[in-house]
Every structure is written in structure tokens, then in C-alpha cells.
Write a protein that holds these residues in place. Structure first.
Motif, PDB file in Angstrom:
ATOM      1  N   ALA A   1     -54.512  59.666 -21.783  1.00  0.00           N
ATOM      2  CA  ALA A   1     -55.612  59.122 -20.984  1.00  0.00           C
ATOM      3  C   ALA A   1     -56.557  60.242 -20.546  1.00  0.00           C
ATOM      4  CB  ALA A   1     -55.058  58.384 -19.766  1.00  0.00           C
ATOM      5  N   MET A   2     -55.997  61.351 -20.097  1.00  0.00           N
ATOM      6  CA  MET A   2     -56.836  62.477 -19.666  1.00  0.00           C
ATOM      7  C   MET A   2     -57.516  63.139 -20.861  1.00  0.00           C
ATOM      8  SD  MET A   2     -54.585  64.181 -16.580  1.00  0.00           S
ATOM      9  CE  MET A   2     -53.182  64.591 -17.629  1.00  0.00           C
ATOM     10  N   ALA A   3     -56.836  63.197 -21.989  1.00  0.00           N
ATOM     11  CA  ALA A   3     -57.455  63.755 -23.191  1.00  0.00           C
ATOM     12  C   ALA A   3     -58.663  62.915 -23.612  1.00  0.00           C
ATOM     13  CB  ALA A   3     -56.434  63.815 -24.330  1.00  0.00           C
ATOM     14  N   LEU A   4     -58.525  61.598 -23.499  1.00  0.00           N
ATOM     15  CA  LEU A   4     -59.639  60.715 -23.852  1.00  0.00           C
ATOM     16  C   LEU A   4     -60.780  60.840 -22.847  1.00  0.00           C
ATOM     17  CD1 LEU A   4     -57.513  57.612 -24.904  1.00  0.00           C
ATOM     18  CD2 LEU A   4     -58.831  59.099 -26.426  1.00  0.00           C
ATOM     19  N   GLY A   5     -60.441  61.079 -21.586  1.00  0.00           N
ATOM     20  CA  GLY A   5     -61.474  61.337 -20.587  1.00  0.00           C
ATOM     21  C   GLY A   5     -62.245  62.604 -20.906  1.00  0.00           C
ATOM     22  N   ALA A   6     -61.526  63.615 -21.395  1.00  0.00           N
ATOM     23  CA  ALA A   6     -62.184  64.866 -21.791  1.00  0.00           C
ATOM     24  C   ALA A   6     -63.133  64.636 -22.955  1.00  0.00           C
ATOM     25  CB  ALA A   6     -61.127  65.905 -22.166  1.00  0.00           C
TER      26      ALA A   6
ATOM     27  N   ILE B   1     -71.609  67.334 -26.877  1.00  0.00           N
ATOM     28  CA  ILE B   1     -70.718  68.268 -27.567  1.00  0.00           C
ATOM     29  C   ILE B   1     -69.786  67.459 -28.461  1.00  0.00           C
ATOM     30  CG2 ILE B   1     -68.912  70.016 -27.285  1.00  0.00           C
ATOM     31  CD1 ILE B   1     -70.074  70.584 -24.496  1.00  0.00           C
ATOM     32  N   ASP B   2     -69.709  67.813 -29.703  1.00  0.00           N
ATOM     33  CA  ASP B   2     -68.860  67.109 -30.659  1.00  0.00           C
ATOM     34  C   ASP B   2     -67.396  67.456 -30.375  1.00  0.00           C
ATOM     35  OD1 ASP B   2     -67.526  66.001 -32.783  1.00  0.00           O
ATOM     36  OD2 ASP B   2     -68.670  67.043 -34.347  1.00  0.00           O
ATOM     37  N   PRO B   3     -66.574  66.480 -29.924  1.00  0.00           N
ATOM     38  CA  PRO B   3     -65.184  66.795 -29.581  1.00  0.00           C
ATOM     39  C   PRO B   3     -64.337  67.238 -30.779  1.00  0.00           C
ATOM     40  CG  PRO B   3     -65.558  64.430 -29.516  1.00  0.00           C
ATOM     41  CD  PRO B   3     -66.902  65.077 -29.660  1.00  0.00           C
ATOM     42  N   SER B   4     -64.789  66.915 -31.971  1.00  0.00           N
ATOM     43  CA  SER B   4     -64.030  67.329 -33.160  1.00  0.00           C
ATOM     44  C   SER B   4     -64.114  68.834 -33.389  1.00  0.00           C
ATOM     45  CB  SER B   4     -64.524  66.587 -34.401  1.00  0.00           C
ATOM     46  OG  SER B   4     -65.844  66.984 -34.739  1.00  0.00           O
TER      47      SER B   4
ATOM     48  N   ASN C   1     -64.493  62.993 -14.960  1.00  0.00           N
ATOM     49  CA  ASN C   1     -65.319  63.450 -13.843  1.00  0.00           C
ATOM     50  C   ASN C   1     -65.074  64.909 -13.491  1.00  0.00           C
ATOM     51  OD1 ASN C   1     -66.493  60.915 -13.580  1.00  0.00           O
ATOM     52  ND2 ASN C   1     -64.977  60.208 -12.094  1.00  0.00           N
ATOM     53  N   GLN C   2     -63.829  65.379 -13.660  1.00  0.00           N
ATOM     54  CA  GLN C   2     -63.526  66.751 -13.274  1.00  0.00           C
ATOM     55  C   GLN C   2     -63.921  67.770 -14.334  1.00  0.00           C
ATOM     56  OE1 GLN C   2     -60.384  68.070 -10.898  1.00  0.00           O
ATOM     57  NE2 GLN C   2     -59.481  66.051 -10.578  1.00  0.00           N
TER      58      GLN C   2
ATOM     59  N   ALA D   1     -66.268  63.148 -21.649  1.00  0.00           N
ATOM     60  CA  ALA D   1     -67.077  64.149 -20.943  1.00  0.00           C
ATOM     61  C   ALA D   1     -67.832  65.032 -21.930  1.00  0.00           C
ATOM     62  CB  ALA D   1     -66.179  65.002 -20.045  1.00  0.00           C
ATOM     63  N   LEU D   2     -67.162  65.439 -22.995  1.00  0.00           N
ATOM     64  CA  LEU D   2     -67.813  66.253 -24.023  1.00  0.00           C
ATOM     65  C   LEU D   2     -68.973  65.498 -24.663  1.00  0.00           C
ATOM     66  CD1 LEU D   2     -64.649  67.767 -25.727  1.00  0.00           C
ATOM     67  CD2 LEU D   2     -66.395  69.065 -24.501  1.00  0.00           C
TER      68      LEU D   2
END
Length: 340
Positions: free
Chosen positions: A239-244, A253-256, A218-219, A247-248
Motif C-alpha cells: 500500500a505504501m509502495a503504491l502511494g509512493a 517522475i516515471d516510477p519505472s 502525502n509524506q 507521489a512520483l
């Protein structure tokens, strides 16, 4: 891997002691011990909260206690520091000899020790804010957070230097502000980038996401919507990395294409590394910490060194701290961590 050898040695030692002592096991998530446990062989672990990683630590502690012939009462403070202190007082009033505490608030460690009275105290995973309270009866078992961020920073530095970059912009996802783990993970990753020749500047103010996946998603979402430019995302945990990553993906946006780094090497994170969505993580061993905490408590009761029976090192400056090592996890070795 080194940690597998450590765990094998630890479990072998536990089994050997159990066979020699002939004691039955004990396991209790709600305070109910098995009938086979020896009278008086009771321990309590007071958790700060429940999440995937801490639940694994808790389960490992239960297994280790059972193998050693102890019943283990596991309590959840639900992130309430006052409730945690009350749980400690209850264990003391019940005549227990040692207690294991996963701190809600590192600044309440002294209050925990006072509430424990004559009980031995083992802090696990989250260290006291003031480690001077540690002594021959109050110890800490965990992993050196200054090495967790170091592994993140070293990986990022190698990645960007291979692209010919020495200056980058980053988004930082912080855990719970004020916790030693949050402070040291952040400090060590930025120091490692600097030490390895990378000038890293903030793309935005750090986002306090409390180690929570949904909060991170969310942030970071609004930043993506405003077109904030950044080269990587540094998260204090998986957990926060997976949240990011979520969001991507919501922004198409391709997180890779953007290096995202986490800490813990949870099952979901390892799967994300395999798929290429997460660049790397750092394995923090919940089973090692849970087993180490139980052994430390029993060793304190029996007047032995806290790391006797397990292949973990004591801190060179403070022998009342036992370190369970961090290990970097990348696409090259993630297969070794899928079932850890």
C-alpha cells in the motif's frame, strides 16, 4: 509453486475431515452462524482492522471454518486495543473454546491471554511482542518477517550490482512503529543489502506511514519537491509502495526509473509489477495464514499438533509458532500471483 501445493493439500485435508464428520458449514461476519453448524462448534476471529490484505485473510478463515463444520464470528477492533480485549472477554463468557486474534498492539498480547481465560488462543499475522507467552495453549501462525525484507534486499542488491553500484541512498516507508512486522521488515532488508555487498544510507529520515497508501503519498511528496536525491524506495508493504508511485507520478517522475519494492503482493501491486511501475514485492499468503489459524485453533481444541492437516513448518526453536512462507514476486513470476 510451493504455496499452491500447500494450499491444495490444506483444502483437501479440510474437505476430507468435513466429509468424514458430516458437519454443516458456518460463516458469520456479524456473529450469525449457519443452521447447519454443530452445536458448540463456534470460533471467533478478532481482527485489528480491515484492509485489502486482512480482509482476504478473514475471508479465508471463514471458508476454512465452514469446511470444518464451525461457525465463525468475525469482529473488527477498528484499531482499538481495548475494544479487542473486550471482544475476547465476550467470547470467553459465551463459552467458546478457542479464539483467533490479529493483534492491534503486540504489547497487549499478555492482556489478551488473560482475558481469554481457559480458551485456546491463536495469534495470527501479528505476533506478540514477547513470544515467551506462547505455550501449548497459546500459539502464533504467521510469516517470518525476517525473510520478507531479506527478499527485498537481495533483489535490490542484484539490481544495483548489475549497474556497477555498491553504494546507494534509499527512502524508507515504515509501517506502524513498534510492531514486530515493521521492525523486522526494516531490519532484514537493510541487513540483506549489507550482506550482499551494498552500502545503503538514508536519503532522508524514515517516513512513518502506518502501512497506509494515502499517508505514504502525502509524506513522500514534499521530499520529491525539495529535490532529495535517492536511488530506491523501500516500503514495508505494498500500500505504501503504491502511494509512493502516485507521489512520483504527481511530480511527473516515471516510477519505472526508480526501483520501488513492497511486501504482500496484493492484486494492485501485482498489476503495478506487470506495468513496470513497481520493481518487486514479496507474497505474504493471507489465505494460508487464515486457513492455518483456523486449523491451529481446532487442533488445539482437539489436542493435536497445531500444523496437523496442513503442510506448514513449525519454528525450530519454538514449536508453538507455525510459519507460512514468504515468496518473492518479480516481473518474471508475477503472472503466478495475479489470482492468489
Amino acid at each position: 509453486m510451493k504455496s499452491k501445493r500447500i494450499m491444495a493439500l490444506a483444502l483437501a485435508g479440510i474437505l476430507a475431515v468435513t466429509m468424514l464428520g458430516g458437519c454443516g458449514g458456518g460463516d458469520s461476519a456479524n456473529g450469525n452462524s449457519d443452521k447447519g453448524s454443530s452445536e458448540g462448534k463456534k470460533l471467533t476471529i478478532v481482527m485489528s482492522q480491515r484492509d485489502e490484505w486482512l480482509s482476504t485473510l478473514d475471508a479465508a478463515a471463514k471458508a476454512a471454518a465452514s469446511e470444518m463444520g464451525y461457525s465463525l464470528n468475525s469482529l473488527d477492533s477498528q484499531s482499538d486495543a481495548n475494544k479487542q480485549i473486550q471482544f475476547v472477554e465476550t467470547a470467553r463468557n459465551n463459552g467458546e473454546k478457542a479464539i483467533i486474534v490479529n493483534l492491534v498492539d503486540p504489547n497487549t498480547a499478555k492482556d489478551i491471554v488473560e482475558a481469554a481465560g481457559d480458551m485456546k488462543v491463536v495469534f495470527v499475522n501479528r505476533p506478540p511482542a514477547d513470544t515467551s507467552i506462547l505455550n501449548e495453549n497459546v500459539v502464533y501462525v504467521g510469516s517470518d518477517e525476517m525473510t520478507s525484507g531479506k527478499f527485498q534486499g537481495e533483489w535490490l542488491a542484484e539490481h544495483f550490482k548489475a549497474q556497477g553500484k555498491t553504494e546507494i541512498k534509499y527512502i524508507l516507508l515504515n509501517g506502524i512503529l513498534g510492531q514486530v512486522s515493521t521492525t523486522n521488515r526494516t531490519k532484514s532488508v537493510l541487513q540483506a543489502l549489507k550482506d550482499n555487498g551494498i552500502t545503503a544510507v538514508e536519503a532522508s529520515a524514515p517516513l512513518a506511514c502506518d502501512y497506509d497508501r494515502a499517508k505514504a503519498m502525502n509524506q513522500i511528496g514534499p521530499l520529491l519537491s525539495t529535490g532529495t536525491k535517492f536511488d530506491c524506495i523501500i516500503a514495508n508493504n505494498d500500500a505504501m509502495a503504491l502511494g509512493a508511485i502516485e507521489a512520483l507520478e504527481q511530480q511527473n517522475i516515471d516510477p519505472s526509473t526508480i526501483p520501488i519494492v513492497g511486501i504482500d503482493a496484493t492484486a494492485d501491486a501485482c498489476a503495478a509489477i506487470q506495468s513496470g511501475k513497481l520493481a518487486m514485492s514479496v507474497f505474504q499468503d493471507p489465505k494460508g495464514q487464515g486457513t492455518g489459524a483456523i486449523l491451529a485453533a481446532i487442533n488445539l481444541i482437539e489436542g493435536k499438533p497445531i500444523n496437523e492437516g496442513i503442510d506448514y513448518q513449525l519454528d525450530t526453536a519454538n514449536p508453538n509458532i507455525e510459519w507460512v512462507p514468504f515468496e518473492p514476486v518479480t516481473a518474471d513470476n508475477v503472472a503466478d500471483y495475479l489470482n492468489r
